[in-house]
Scaffold this active site. Structure first.
Site, short mmCIF file in Angstrom:
data_model
loop_
_atom_site.label_atom_id
_atom_site.label_comp_id
_atom_site.label_asym_id
_atom_site.label_seq_id
_atom_site.Cartn_x
_atom_site.Cartn_y
_atom_site.Cartn_z
N LYS A 35 88.70 2.66 111.96
CA LYS A 35 89.34 3.86 111.43
C LYS A 35 90.86 3.81 111.59
CE LYS A 35 85.35 6.82 112.46
NZ LYS A 35 84.84 7.92 113.33
N ALA B 80 89.46 7.29 116.64
CA ALA B 80 88.45 7.58 117.66
C ALA B 80 87.07 7.64 117.03
CB ALA B 80 88.77 8.88 118.39
N ASP B 81 86.08 7.34 117.84
CA ASP B 81 84.69 7.46 117.39
C ASP B 81 83.81 7.80 118.59
OD1 ASP B 81 82.84 6.94 114.94
OD2 ASP B 81 81.82 5.99 116.64
N THR B 82 82.81 8.64 118.37
CA THR B 82 81.92 9.08 119.44
C THR B 82 80.48 8.76 119.07
OG1 THR B 82 83.41 10.89 120.05
CG2 THR B 82 81.13 11.07 120.79
#
Length: 231
Positions: A78, A100-102
């Protein structure tokens, strides 16, 4: 990059880090459309703009077997897409791009956003009475471009993990929670910052990691970002 010195350090390609100056003022870009991440940055006093990009979030089987690494790969993807977009318009200046990624990790299975109500029920039933992990990865890219021909670029990506203990949930508890309508755009089908807090017995780690952006670690590990906080 990320060295705790009085100077900003960027990796210059695959070579040695290049010192690019003292106390640089950076523009900050968040490569995410998430309102939760925007809120966390706002509350921390970080000035930023948003450059959300559409990226392929498909993961290989090897990535799916390592949820924290999967989150890192997606966060990096991203942020990298936003960097390409910025450089594509001949950016000049000093810039930090944050992706960011969760992912929710229940006994090694990645729970993303539920596809429908039945998928959300399945996730909440699995989480009921168990401890699961929430991994949020952050990818921070620094660009220093005094002109369009002279660009220094470096990045670092980390993943932070919080352990979340769920209460034992009856079927009625799950149905009542789903009726709140906050499950369907959340990894794991719950929002700890919303009505989903009532499902949680306790956590070990940063609550901000569960929400989707471990601001405490970001400010601690990236002094250039911390320095840009509004006083």
């Amino acid at each position: 990059m990320g060295q705790r010195t009085d100077r900003s350090v960027l990796a210059s390609g695959a070579g040695e880090p290049a010192v690019v100056g003292e106390a640089i003022d950076f523009d900050i870009v968040l490569a995410s459309a998430s309102p939760r991440r925007r809120d966390i940055l706002d509350e921390a006093g970080i000035p930023f703009t948003v450059c959300a990009t559409n990226v392929d979030e498909t993961l290989e089987p090897d990535d799916l077997a390592q949820p924290a690494e999967a989150a890192k790969k997606l966060a990096q993807r991203k942020a990298g897409a936003a960097v390409q977009e910025v450089l594509g318009v001949d950016y000049v200046g000093s810039l930090i791009v944050i992706g960011a990624d969760t992912v929710v990790d229940c006994q090694g299975e990645i729970f993303g956003k539920p596809e429908d109500a039945e998928d959300a029920k399945r996730m909440l039933r699995r989480l009921s009475g168990r401890t699961h992990q929430v991994h949020t990865a952050v990818s921070v890219w620094m660009i220093h471009a005094p002109n369009v021909e002279d660009v220094s670029l470096g990045y670092r990506t980390f993943s932070d993990t919080t352990h979340v203990r769920f209460k034992e949930l009856a079927e009625r508890d799950i149905e009542d929670y789903l009726a709140q309508g906050e499950s369907f755009d959340k990894a794991g089908a719950y929002a700890i910052q919303g009505q989903g807090a009532a499902l949680v017995e306790g956590i070990e780690g940063y609550r901000s990691t569960v929400i989707g952006f471990p601001i405490e670690r970001v400010l601690d590990e990236f002094p250039d970002i911390a320095r840009m906080r509004r006083m």
